[in-house]
Design a protein around this motif. Structure first.
Motif, PDB file in Angstrom:
ATOM      1  N   VAL A   1       4.159   1.770   2.560  1.00 40.50           N
ATOM      2  CA  VAL A   1       5.211   2.845   2.363  1.00 40.50           C
ATOM      3  C   VAL A   1       4.247   4.348   2.737  1.00 40.50           C
ATOM      4  N   ILE A   2       4.330   5.253   3.431  1.00 39.98           N
ATOM      5  CA  ILE A   2       3.935   6.739   3.474  1.00 39.98           C
ATOM      6  C   ILE A   2       5.321   7.480   3.182  1.00 39.98           C
ATOM      7  N   PRO A   3       4.745   9.421   3.373  1.00 38.00           N
ATOM      8  CA  PRO A   3       5.428  10.378   2.360  1.00 38.00           C
ATOM      9  C   PRO A   3       6.096  10.517   4.508  1.00 38.00           C
ATOM     10  N   GLY A   4       7.298  10.672   4.202  1.00 39.85           N
ATOM     11  CA  GLY A   4       8.420  11.042   5.879  1.00 39.85           C
ATOM     12  C   GLY A   4       6.956  12.269   6.219  1.00 39.85           C
ATOM     13  N   PHE A   5       6.866  11.850   7.952  1.00 34.63           N
ATOM     14  CA  PHE A   5       6.218  12.747   8.432  1.00 34.63           C
ATOM     15  C   PHE A   5       7.229  14.314   8.601  1.00 34.63           C
ATOM     16  N   VAL A   6       6.213  15.625   7.979  1.00 33.08           N
ATOM     17  CA  VAL A   6       5.900  16.970   8.531  1.00 33.08           C
ATOM     18  C   VAL A   6       6.049  17.147   9.876  1.00 33.08           C
ATOM     19  N   ASP A   7       6.433  17.246  10.554  1.00 33.20           N
ATOM     20  CA  ASP A   7       6.173  18.416  12.075  1.00 33.20           C
ATOM     21  C   ASP A   7       6.586  19.180  11.886  1.00 33.20           C
ATOM     22  N   SER A   8       5.454  20.493  11.814  1.00 35.29           N
ATOM     23  CA  SER A   8       5.409  21.489  11.219  1.00 35.29           C
ATOM     24  C   SER A   8       5.523  22.075  12.571  1.00 35.29           C
TER      25      SER A   8
ATOM     26  N   VAL B   1      -3.444   9.575  18.734  1.00 36.89           N
ATOM     27  CA  VAL B   1      -4.550  10.437  19.172  1.00 36.89           C
ATOM     28  C   VAL B   1      -5.806  10.721  18.977  1.00 36.89           C
ATOM     29  N   ALA B   2      -5.162  11.522  17.189  1.00 30.89           N
ATOM     30  CA  ALA B   2      -5.862  12.910  16.462  1.00 30.89           C
ATOM     31  C   ALA B   2      -7.327  11.591  16.232  1.00 30.89           C
ATOM     32  N   VAL B   3      -6.910  10.431  15.452  1.00 31.07           N
ATOM     33  CA  VAL B   3      -8.189   9.358  15.302  1.00 31.07           C
ATOM     34  C   VAL B   3      -9.303   9.145  16.207  1.00 31.07           C
ATOM     35  N   ARG B   4      -8.366   8.621  17.842  1.00 32.97           N
ATOM     36  CA  ARG B   4      -8.976   8.094  18.828  1.00 32.97           C
ATOM     37  C   ARG B   4      -9.915   9.308  19.100  1.00 32.97           C
ATOM     38  N   ASP B   5      -9.658   9.952  19.622  1.00 28.54           N
ATOM     39  CA  ASP B   5      -9.926  11.211  20.030  1.00 28.54           C
ATOM     40  C   ASP B   5     -10.787  12.266  19.452  1.00 28.54           C
ATOM     41  N   MET B   6     -10.140  13.019  18.407  1.00 31.78           N
ATOM     42  CA  MET B   6     -10.328  13.979  18.008  1.00 31.78           C
ATOM     43  C   MET B   6     -11.013  14.076  16.604  1.00 31.78           C
ATOM     44  N   GLY B   7     -11.855  12.540  16.576  1.00 26.56           N
ATOM     45  CA  GLY B   7     -12.432  12.436  14.878  1.00 26.56           C
ATOM     46  C   GLY B   7     -11.971  12.157  13.750  1.00 26.56           C
ATOM     47  N   MET B   8     -10.837  11.870  13.394  1.00 24.21           N
ATOM     48  CA  MET B   8     -10.079  11.988  12.593  1.00 24.21           C
ATOM     49  C   MET B   8     -10.085  10.922  11.683  1.00 24.21           C
ATOM     50  N   THR B   9     -10.503  10.336  10.743  1.00 19.68           N
ATOM     51  CA  THR B   9      -9.858   9.163   9.787  1.00 19.68           C
ATOM     52  C   THR B   9      -8.539   8.903  10.192  1.00 19.68           C
TER      53      THR B   9
ATOM     54  N   LEU C   1      -3.246  11.248   8.735  1.00 20.89           N
ATOM     55  CA  LEU C   1      -1.591  10.707   7.752  1.00 20.89           C
ATOM     56  C   LEU C   1      -1.339  11.722   7.336  1.00 20.89           C
ATOM     57  N   ARG C   2      -2.551  11.901   6.632  1.00 16.84           N
ATOM     58  CA  ARG C   2      -2.734  13.049   5.550  1.00 16.84           C
ATOM     59  C   ARG C   2      -2.519  14.575   6.013  1.00 16.84           C
ATOM     60  N   ALA C   3      -2.635  14.635   7.414  1.00 15.73           N
ATOM     61  CA  ALA C   3      -2.830  16.215   8.242  1.00 15.73           C
ATOM     62  C   ALA C   3      -1.035  16.127   8.730  1.00 15.73           C
ATOM     63  N   ALA C   4      -0.980  14.983   9.025  1.00 21.87           N
ATOM     64  CA  ALA C   4       0.726  14.738   9.597  1.00 21.87           C
ATOM     65  C   ALA C   4       1.329  14.512   8.687  1.00 21.87           C
ATOM     66  N   THR C   5       1.385  14.346   7.919  1.00 22.54           N
ATOM     67  CA  THR C   5       2.375  14.825   5.931  1.00 22.54           C
ATOM     68  C   THR C   5       2.344  15.898   5.072  1.00 22.54           C
ATOM     69  N   VAL C   6       1.308  15.832   4.171  1.00 23.91           N
ATOM     70  CA  VAL C   6       1.118  17.016   3.495  1.00 23.91           C
ATOM     71  C   VAL C   6       0.121  17.950   3.669  1.00 23.91           C
ATOM     72  N   GLY C   7      -0.417  18.150   5.180  1.00 25.13           N
ATOM     73  CA  GLY C   7      -0.466  19.229   5.818  1.00 25.13           C
ATOM     74  C   GLY C   7       0.565  19.918   6.625  1.00 25.13           C
TER      75      GLY C   7
ATOM     76  N   GLU D   1       1.350  -1.146   0.135  1.00 25.04           N
ATOM     77  CA  GLU D   1      -0.008   0.310   0.042  1.00 25.04           C
ATOM     78  C   GLU D   1       0.959   1.514   0.038  1.00 25.04           C
ATOM     79  N   LEU D   2       0.679   2.158  -1.373  1.00 28.31           N
ATOM     80  CA  LEU D   2       1.805   2.657  -0.689  1.00 28.31           C
ATOM     81  C   LEU D   2       0.340   4.853  -0.790  1.00 28.31           C
ATOM     82  N   THR D   3       0.344   5.238   0.100  1.00 24.00           N
ATOM     83  CA  THR D   3      -0.154   6.651  -0.033  1.00 24.00           C
ATOM     84  C   THR D   3       0.641   7.687  -0.525  1.00 24.00           C
ATOM     85  N   THR D   4       0.744   8.359  -1.383  1.00 26.41           N
ATOM     86  CA  THR D   4       1.315   9.296  -2.095  1.00 26.41           C
ATOM     87  C   THR D   4       0.744  10.433  -1.439  1.00 26.41           C
ATOM     88  N   ASN D   5      -0.462  11.009  -1.104  1.00 35.06           N
ATOM     89  CA  ASN D   5      -1.270  11.764  -0.787  1.00 35.06           C
ATOM     90  C   ASN D   5      -1.096  12.839  -2.373  1.00 35.06           C
ATOM     91  N   ASP D   6      -1.100  12.249  -3.431  1.00 35.06           N
ATOM     92  CA  ASP D   6      -1.273  13.265  -5.385  1.00 35.06           C
ATOM     93  C   ASP D   6      -1.964  12.707  -5.829  1.00 35.06           C
TER      94      ASP D   6
END
Ligand code: NIG
Ligand code: FE
Length: 381
Positions: A54-61, A310-318, A323-329, A10-15
């Motif tokens: 495989v996923i994009p590297g995390f972008v910790d902003s 935590v974002a999935v468990r307690d903030m209502g994100m899928t 994953l999208r918010a933690a990378t391209v977000g 499974e390749l998550t591209t955000n593209d």
């Protein structure tokens, strides 16, 4: 020098949608090709990942990694019922001022290594535990040794020597401190909150930074509702961070803007504050990022997988949204268009998970699923 990563389950591209039975060709520091494993170009070096994800590297902003000491006792007291307050920052300031450059550098590099091992390939780092001209200058200088994403946060809290004279401290931040720090920084930040800086003071700080070519990002609505989110939107900030106590007007302002809302679930976790409703924000059209806010006070985790859980468990994100918010977000929050996606031309920043799907990130919380990390095409973990 090319490397073909193949047999990706499974390749998550955000593209576009995720790819299955996929491959990615790295050429030097960049991604050269993405597609089906059966169509992959040949390469001298091939890495068969055995059907894993495989996923994009995390972008910790959002992080505060240049400091000395820790505040384990404060955390312990908080878990016994004490409230988090901005004032705790001052104890880290005292420890940081007393540390040498080499001590701070060693600690900082240790945190960056710790993050990389957990899949983070881009990190933003703030100053804010120096709060004198010389100390803030050395914090931004040290941060610039490890990342291009350096934020000057001289307006983190009013230091003890300026107690009762916060406007005088803002004069220092917007004058000689900004002069010393701007050459090392890309971003200007302020903690716009009760116990830190008022909205008028925050505006002064951000406008002074803009006049020196820095781009605003803001800490706001962490401890209670306030005007910081709307100030950030008004000034065209790249991101406004925390948003624990958002009002309807804040959400409307964010939804109609280019300002990213960076959610920091480690903070609510570690301070026992209520989690913001990410579901409502996304449904309202707000662009959200997820970041760790690694710091010794409000959130001493450096784990993006933990924040996703935590974002999935307690903030209502899928899982996919988190994953999208933690990378391209995060890339959007840093106005970067070369990271956060797996597509030709992007930086070759990728993470191999010891799992068949990204869903395992929140599904297996606390389990070290990051098997391998490439940054700029080179294995770093
Ligand atoms: O993002 N809010 C301000 N700054 C940090 C906390 C810093 C600290 O407590 O040392 C934050 O939560
Ligand atoms: Fe912060």
């Amino acid at each position: 020098m090319t490397t073909l990563i193949t047999n990706i389950g499974e390749l998550t591209t955000n593209d576009g949608p995720a790819l299955h039975d996929a491959a990615v060709l790295l050429d030097g520091e960049r991604i050269a090709w993405v597609g089906s494993a059966t169509d992959a170009p040949s390469s001298a070096e091939t890495v068969d990942v055995g059907g894993r994800a495989v996923i994009p590297g995390f972008v910790d902003s959002h992080s505060h990694l240049v400091f000395a000491g820790d505040r384990a006792a404060e955390f312990e007291a908080r878990m016994a019922g004490q409230k988090y307050a901005a004032g705790g920052i001052r104890s880290t300031v005292a420890a940081t001022r007393a540390a040498t450059d080499d001590e701070l550098r060693a600690r900082l590099r240790g945190f960056v290594d710790e993050m990389r091992a957990q899949g983070t390939t881009t990190v933003e780092i703030k100053s804010g535990y120096g709060l004198s001209v010389a100390d803030e200058e050395r914090l931004v200088r040290l941060a610039a040794e490890v990342t291009p994403e350096v934020t000057f946060l001289g307006a983190h809290v009013v230091p003890v020597e300026y107690a009762g004279r916060s406007d005088d401290y803002v004069d220092l931040v917007t004058g000689p401190m900004l002069d010393a720090c701007a050459p090392h920084a890309k971003w200007i930040d302020v903690f716009c909150e009760t116990g830190a800086f008022t909205v008028d003071q925050s505006r002064r700080v951000l406008e002074a930074g803009v006049s020196r070519g820095l781009v605003p990002r803001v800490h706001a609505s962490q401890l209670g509702p306030g005007e910081g989110v709307r100030l950030a939107v008004e000034l065209g900030a790249a991101s406004v961070d925390h948003g624990t106590y958002l009002t309807d007007a804040d959400i409307d302002a964010l939804a109609g803007s280019d300002t990213v809302l960076t959610l920091l679930p480690g903070v609510e976790f570690s301070t026992r504050q209520p989690y913001p409703d990410a579901r409502r924000l996304i449904d309202a059209g707000v662009t959200v990022a997820l970041a760790c806010d690694t710091n010794p006070g409000s959130s001493f985790t450096s784990s993006m997988p933990f924040c996703i859980a935590v974002a999935v468990r307690d903030m209502g994100m899928t899982p996919a949204e988190a994953l999208r918010a933690a990378t391209v977000g995060g890339a959007a929050a840093l106005r970067r268009d070369d990271v956060g996606r797996i597509a030709p031309g992007m930086r070759a920043d990728l993470v191999l998970l010891r799992a068949p799907t990204h869903v395992h990130l929140p599904y297996r919380p606390g389990v070290p699923l990051v098997e391998r990390v490439w940054k700029d095409g080179s294995p770093v973990a």
